[in-house]
Design an enzyme around this catalytic site. Structure first.
Site, PDB file in Angstrom:
ATOM      1  N   LYS A  22      38.087  41.636  43.755  1.00 32.20           N
ATOM      2  CA  LYS A  22      38.697  40.559  44.759  1.00 32.20           C
ATOM      3  C   LYS A  22      40.330  40.759  44.700  1.00 32.20           C
ATOM      4  O   LYS A  22      40.989  40.832  45.597  1.00 32.20           O
ATOM      5  CB  LYS A  22      38.518  39.194  44.130  1.00 32.20           C
ATOM      6  CG  LYS A  22      39.442  38.121  44.859  1.00 32.20           C
ATOM      7  CD  LYS A  22      39.086  36.825  43.989  1.00 32.20           C
ATOM      8  CE  LYS A  22      39.787  36.449  42.641  1.00 32.20           C
ATOM      9  NZ  LYS A  22      41.150  36.003  42.968  1.00 32.20           N
ATOM     10  N   ARG A  96      46.933  31.045  45.605  1.00 36.12           N
ATOM     11  CA  ARG A  96      48.044  31.393  45.375  1.00 36.12           C
ATOM     12  C   ARG A  96      48.563  32.768  45.960  1.00 36.12           C
ATOM     13  O   ARG A  96      49.596  33.042  46.336  1.00 36.12           O
ATOM     14  CB  ARG A  96      48.456  31.325  43.892  1.00 36.12           C
ATOM     15  CG  ARG A  96      49.763  30.756  43.556  1.00 36.12           C
ATOM     16  CD  ARG A  96      50.011  30.910  42.128  1.00 36.12           C
ATOM     17  NE  ARG A  96      51.342  31.238  41.887  1.00 36.12           N
ATOM     18  CZ  ARG A  96      51.729  32.551  41.918  1.00 36.12           C
ATOM     19  NH1 ARG A  96      50.939  33.464  41.911  1.00 36.12           N
ATOM     20  NH2 ARG A  96      52.871  32.662  41.534  1.00 36.12           N
ATOM     21  N   CYS A 120      49.507  24.954  39.887  1.00 31.07           N
ATOM     22  CA  CYS A 120      48.016  25.218  39.780  1.00 31.07           C
ATOM     23  C   CYS A 120      47.384  25.093  38.433  1.00 31.07           C
ATOM     24  O   CYS A 120      48.341  24.690  37.674  1.00 31.07           O
ATOM     25  CB  CYS A 120      47.867  26.335  40.454  1.00 31.07           C
ATOM     26  SG  CYS A 120      47.873  27.766  39.206  1.00 31.07           S
ATOM     27  N   ARG A 125      53.122  28.765  37.653  1.00 31.88           N
ATOM     28  CA  ARG A 125      53.067  30.098  38.422  1.00 31.88           C
ATOM     29  C   ARG A 125      54.198  30.325  39.417  1.00 31.88           C
ATOM     30  O   ARG A 125      53.853  29.873  40.639  1.00 31.88           O
ATOM     31  CB  ARG A 125      51.725  30.124  38.877  1.00 31.88           C
ATOM     32  CG  ARG A 125      50.479  30.040  37.935  1.00 31.88           C
ATOM     33  CD  ARG A 125      49.083  30.357  38.325  1.00 31.88           C
ATOM     34  NE  ARG A 125      48.881  31.892  38.546  1.00 31.88           N
ATOM     35  CZ  ARG A 125      47.716  32.384  38.826  1.00 31.88           C
ATOM     36  NH1 ARG A 125      46.807  31.504  38.992  1.00 31.88           N
ATOM     37  NH2 ARG A 125      47.601  33.646  39.155  1.00 31.88           N
ATOM     38  N   PRO A 126      55.341  30.317  39.399  1.00 27.49           N
ATOM     39  CA  PRO A 126      56.421  30.351  40.362  1.00 27.49           C
ATOM     40  C   PRO A 126      56.486  31.836  41.003  1.00 27.49           C
ATOM     41  O   PRO A 126      55.393  32.649  40.668  1.00 27.49           O
ATOM     42  CB  PRO A 126      57.742  30.243  39.393  1.00 27.49           C
ATOM     43  CG  PRO A 126      57.233  30.669  38.024  1.00 27.49           C
ATOM     44  CD  PRO A 126      55.796  30.429  38.038  1.00 27.49           C
ATOM     45  N   ILE A 127      57.173  31.840  42.241  1.00 23.30           N
ATOM     46  CA  ILE A 127      57.068  33.036  42.925  1.00 23.30           C
ATOM     47  C   ILE A 127      58.558  33.748  42.930  1.00 23.30           C
ATOM     48  O   ILE A 127      59.164  34.296  43.834  1.00 23.30           O
ATOM     49  CB  ILE A 127      56.486  33.007  44.400  1.00 23.30           C
ATOM     50  CG1 ILE A 127      57.258  32.027  45.420  1.00 23.30           C
ATOM     51  CG2 ILE A 127      55.003  32.722  44.154  1.00 23.30           C
ATOM     52  CD1 ILE A 127      57.014  32.245  46.581  1.00 23.30           C
ATOM     53  N   ASP A 128      59.371  33.223  42.054  1.00 23.38           N
ATOM     54  CA  ASP A 128      60.872  33.501  41.846  1.00 23.38           C
ATOM     55  C   ASP A 128      61.192  35.034  41.935  1.00 23.38           C
ATOM     56  O   ASP A 128      62.108  35.502  42.644  1.00 23.38           O
ATOM     57  CB  ASP A 128      61.666  32.756  40.689  1.00 23.38           C
ATOM     58  CG  ASP A 128      61.048  33.391  39.547  1.00 23.38           C
ATOM     59  OD1 ASP A 128      59.848  33.146  39.302  1.00 23.38           O
ATOM     60  OD2 ASP A 128      61.606  33.548  38.389  1.00 23.38           O
ATOM     61  N   ASP A 309      42.441  37.317  32.544  1.00 21.36           N
ATOM     62  CA  ASP A 309      41.182  36.775  33.321  1.00 21.36           C
ATOM     63  C   ASP A 309      39.955  37.096  32.650  1.00 21.36           C
ATOM     64  O   ASP A 309      38.930  36.757  32.954  1.00 21.36           O
ATOM     65  CB  ASP A 309      41.324  37.829  34.607  1.00 21.36           C
ATOM     66  CG  ASP A 309      42.332  37.277  35.771  1.00 21.36           C
ATOM     67  OD1 ASP A 309      42.697  36.264  35.300  1.00 21.36           O
ATOM     68  OD2 ASP A 309      42.464  37.961  36.478  1.00 21.36           O
ATOM     69  N   ARG A 401      34.953  31.430  44.483  1.00 14.44           N
ATOM     70  CA  ARG A 401      36.207  31.992  44.746  1.00 14.44           C
ATOM     71  C   ARG A 401      36.239  33.399  44.436  1.00 14.44           C
ATOM     72  O   ARG A 401      36.953  34.253  45.067  1.00 14.44           O
ATOM     73  CB  ARG A 401      37.601  31.472  44.265  1.00 14.44           C
ATOM     74  CG  ARG A 401      37.894  30.197  44.976  1.00 14.44           C
ATOM     75  CD  ARG A 401      39.048  29.630  43.937  1.00 14.44           C
ATOM     76  NE  ARG A 401      40.228  30.835  44.182  1.00 14.44           N
ATOM     77  CZ  ARG A 401      41.305  30.837  43.189  1.00 14.44           C
ATOM     78  NH1 ARG A 401      41.441  30.008  42.305  1.00 14.44           N
ATOM     79  NH2 ARG A 401      42.055  31.888  43.383  1.00 14.44           N
TER      80      ARG A 401
HETATM   81  C1  UD1 Z   1      47.383  38.228  39.254  1.00 15.61           C
HETATM   82  C2  UD1 Z   1      45.919  38.037  39.427  1.00 15.61           C
HETATM   83  C3  UD1 Z   1      45.565  37.039  38.610  1.00 15.61           C
HETATM   84  C4  UD1 Z   1      45.806  37.530  36.802  1.00 15.61           C
HETATM   85  C5  UD1 Z   1      47.399  37.713  36.876  1.00 15.61           C
HETATM   86  C6  UD1 Z   1      47.479  38.016  35.311  1.00 15.61           C
HETATM   87  C7  UD1 Z   1      45.731  38.481  41.796  1.00 15.61           C
HETATM   88  C8  UD1 Z   1      45.453  38.121  43.047  1.00 15.61           C
HETATM   89  N1  UD1 Z   1      45.827  37.465  40.785  1.00 15.61           N
HETATM   90  O1  UD1 Z   1      47.988  36.884  39.609  1.00 15.61           O
HETATM   91  O2  UD1 Z   1      44.112  36.992  38.455  1.00 15.61           O
HETATM   92  O3  UD1 Z   1      45.573  36.352  35.993  1.00 15.61           O
HETATM   93  O4  UD1 Z   1      47.646  38.562  37.821  1.00 15.61           O
HETATM   94  O5  UD1 Z   1      46.964  39.200  35.118  1.00 15.61           O
HETATM   95  O6  UD1 Z   1      45.983  39.667  41.694  1.00 15.61           O
HETATM   96  N2  UD1 Z   1      55.734  34.555  37.202  1.00 15.61           N
HETATM   97  C9  UD1 Z   1      56.936  34.220  37.082  1.00 15.61           C
HETATM   98  N3  UD1 Z   1      57.525  34.496  38.419  1.00 15.61           N
HETATM   99  C10 UD1 Z   1      56.877  35.147  39.483  1.00 15.61           C
HETATM  100  C11 UD1 Z   1      55.567  35.685  39.300  1.00 15.61           C
HETATM  101  C12 UD1 Z   1      55.039  35.367  38.231  1.00 15.61           C
HETATM  102  O7  UD1 Z   1      57.409  33.770  36.367  1.00 15.61           O
HETATM  103  O8  UD1 Z   1      57.524  35.257  40.569  1.00 15.61           O
HETATM  104  C13 UD1 Z   1      54.745  34.664  35.929  1.00 15.61           C
HETATM  105  C14 UD1 Z   1      53.710  33.892  35.853  1.00 15.61           C
HETATM  106  O9  UD1 Z   1      53.940  32.449  35.758  1.00 15.61           O
HETATM  107  C15 UD1 Z   1      52.980  34.332  34.892  1.00 15.61           C
HETATM  108  C16 UD1 Z   1      53.254  35.810  34.795  1.00 15.61           C
HETATM  109  O10 UD1 Z   1      54.661  36.026  35.342  1.00 15.61           O
HETATM  110  O11 UD1 Z   1      53.214  33.637  33.527  1.00 15.61           O
HETATM  111  C17 UD1 Z   1      52.424  36.842  35.205  1.00 15.61           C
HETATM  112  O12 UD1 Z   1      51.922  36.272  36.538  1.00 15.61           O
HETATM  113  P1  UD1 Z   1      51.511  37.290  37.786  1.00 15.61           P
HETATM  114  O13 UD1 Z   1      51.157  38.506  36.957  1.00 15.61           O
HETATM  115  O14 UD1 Z   1      52.531  37.451  38.646  1.00 15.61           O
HETATM  116  O15 UD1 Z   1      50.072  36.871  38.304  1.00 15.61           O
HETATM  117  P2  UD1 Z   1      49.830  36.732  39.721  1.00 15.61           P
HETATM  118  O16 UD1 Z   1      50.105  38.078  40.164  1.00 15.61           O
HETATM  119  O17 UD1 Z   1      49.766  35.497  40.211  1.00 15.61           O
END
Ligand code: UD1
Length: 433
Positions: A22, A96, A120, A125-128, A309, A401
């Protein structure tokens, strides 16, 4: 709303097949936004997140054709015209990973509007980091009414150092940089196999990406990408879930159609637990769970470390291991929601901040439990497979999902598991299956 009913106690014996990943399929589908030609993806899992992504891409004007019959797992995407480069809140809030369209849309259309995901179940889980990265590539970002809007006539290559390792952040920016003007070098990138798989697809589409799967990725931007055909890698989290099921249930299971290299951290850990587990071919792992399980500590890390995961499923296993296991969750805050449900089934687990202390082995007994997120629900399924009596797991839509027909697959190797709809009367397994 569907529920799963599981009667524990059967060892899992036989062969179980893993579906496509997925988390590789979602970015691959988003990558189709980068070209006006068809992209054909094989080994797409039939799970709810993929349907959500399909709706998302169609809402923008892309054509998404799902295969059926023998071509059931093939999806053809064609983003000839993208009239509406926007990801609406209704879809982003349920998944997300919808933010993965941000980079491709701004690169292809010069503008993208994506709803902020909000909180969530497993933390903020921010996207900054996605946003900062796009700004480094020259995009102008505004945030208004809960939406991020990114604009750029053409993105420009630049150096990006991620402050923190992010999987979808790495993927999003890799897609954006593929169409940027000039060279982008990204450092401190996620090294997950799904990142490398996405780069493989993008390169087939004409991108020039090197280093994906390592922490430094170089992307020479090109003017245009074209159509391609690509087979998605196997789902390592699904594989891990089945491997743990084999170990936990005292079975003899062949988990096939997987890539054993992608689950090395888990296999090593299980050996410490006393499980006989090994890759017997390039795509099959054999797990024999007939011995006693010993406790072992684990800390979640970015790939190739032990994946967050797989943490919830591994916790289910440690409840049946002799001794104390300390599980440290390093990636997400608040990812221990399954613990309280496992406790309701008889586990001895104490949460101290980011650490869960599991004292085993305690017998598990069936209870009505609630799935709180995707991997938490898998952990409850695993616990139910060894619990005494009939466990009813509510809110199964979480598991749908990311797991394709999990009840059929587990039933195929001897589990007593069935799905019931809310309107159906509750019946014993023997009557209904
Ligand atoms: C992806 C996986 C998810 C997995 C995660 C960690 C997909 C679709 N999902 O999620 O199944 O659990 O990797 O292996 O591939 N963070 C920030 N700012 C950001 C982005 C992330 O602070 O802009 C933080 C997150 O809050 C978290 C960490 O970075 O603490 C890792 O998150 P991230 O690797 O981005 O997870 P996803 O890509 O959302």
């Amino acid at each position: 709303m569907d529920k799963l009913v599981i009667r524990g106690g059967n060892p899992l014996i036989g062969t179980i097949r893993v579906s496509g990943a997925k988390n590789a399929a979602l970015p691959a589908m988003a990558a189709a936004l980068l070209t006006d030609e068809p992209v054909v993806l094989e080994n797409i899992p039939d799970v709810r997140d993929i349907q959500t992504e399909r709706k998302l891409l169609e809402s923008m004007g892309a054509e998404v054709e799902l295969g059926y019959g023998r071509a059931h797992h093939r999806t053809t995407l064609c983003a000839r015209k993208l009239a509406n480069p926007e990801a609406a809140y209704e879809l982003v809030k349920t998944m997300r990973a919808s933010t993965l369209v941000l980079g491709p849309l701004v690169a292809r259309c010069g503008v993208a509007r994506v709803s902020l995901p909000g909180g969530c179940a497993i933390g903020a889980r921010p996207i900054d980091l996605h946003i900062k990265g796009l700004e480094r590539l020259g995009a102008t970002i505004t945030t208004e009414h809960g939406y991020v809007e990114a604009r750029a006539e053409r993105l420009r290559g630049n150096q990006i150092v991620f402050e923190k390792i992010t999987v979808t952040g790495t993927e999003d920016l890799m897609m954006a940089a593929a169409l940027a003007d000039g060279l982008t070098v990204m450092e401190n990138c996620a090294r997950e196999p799904e990142v490398a798989d996405l780069a493989a697809l993008l390169n087939k589409m004409g991108a020039r990406i090197e280093g994906a799967g390592t922490s430094t990725i170089s992307i020479h931007g090109v003017e245009k990408l074209h159509g391609a055909r690509h087979r998605i890698i196997p789902d390592r989290v699904e594989a891990a879930t089945f491997i743990i099921a084999g170990a936990l249930s005292g079975g003899d299971l062949l988990v096939t159609g997987c890539d054993p290299h992608h689950v090395t951290a888990l296999l090593q850990k299980l050996e410490e637990n006393g499980v006989k587990v090994r890759a017997i071919t390039s795509d099959t792992v054999r797990v024999e769970g007939d011995g006693a399980l010993h406790a072992s500590d684990v800390t979640t890390e970015e790939y190739p470390g032990f994946p967050t995961d797989m943490q919830a499923q591994y916790m289910a296993l440690t409840t049946q291991a002799e001794g104390t296991s300390v599980i440290t969750e390093n990636i997400f805050e608040n990812r221990f929601m399954h613990a309280q449900e496992l406790v309701r089934m008889g586990a001895n687990i104490k949460i101290e901040g980011r650490r869960a202390i599991v004292r085993g082995k305690t017998p598990l007994s069936a209870a009505a439990v609630l799935a709180s997120d995707l991997r938490a629900s898998a952990s409850l399924v695993l616990a139910a497979l060894v619990a005494e009596g009939e466990t009813i797991i509510d809110r199964v839509y979480h598991i749908d999902r990311g797991y394709e027909r999990i009840e059929e697959k587990l039933r195929g190797v001897g589990a007593q598991i069935k799905r019931i709809g809310e309107m159906l009367p509750r019946r014993g397994i023997a009557e209904a299956s």
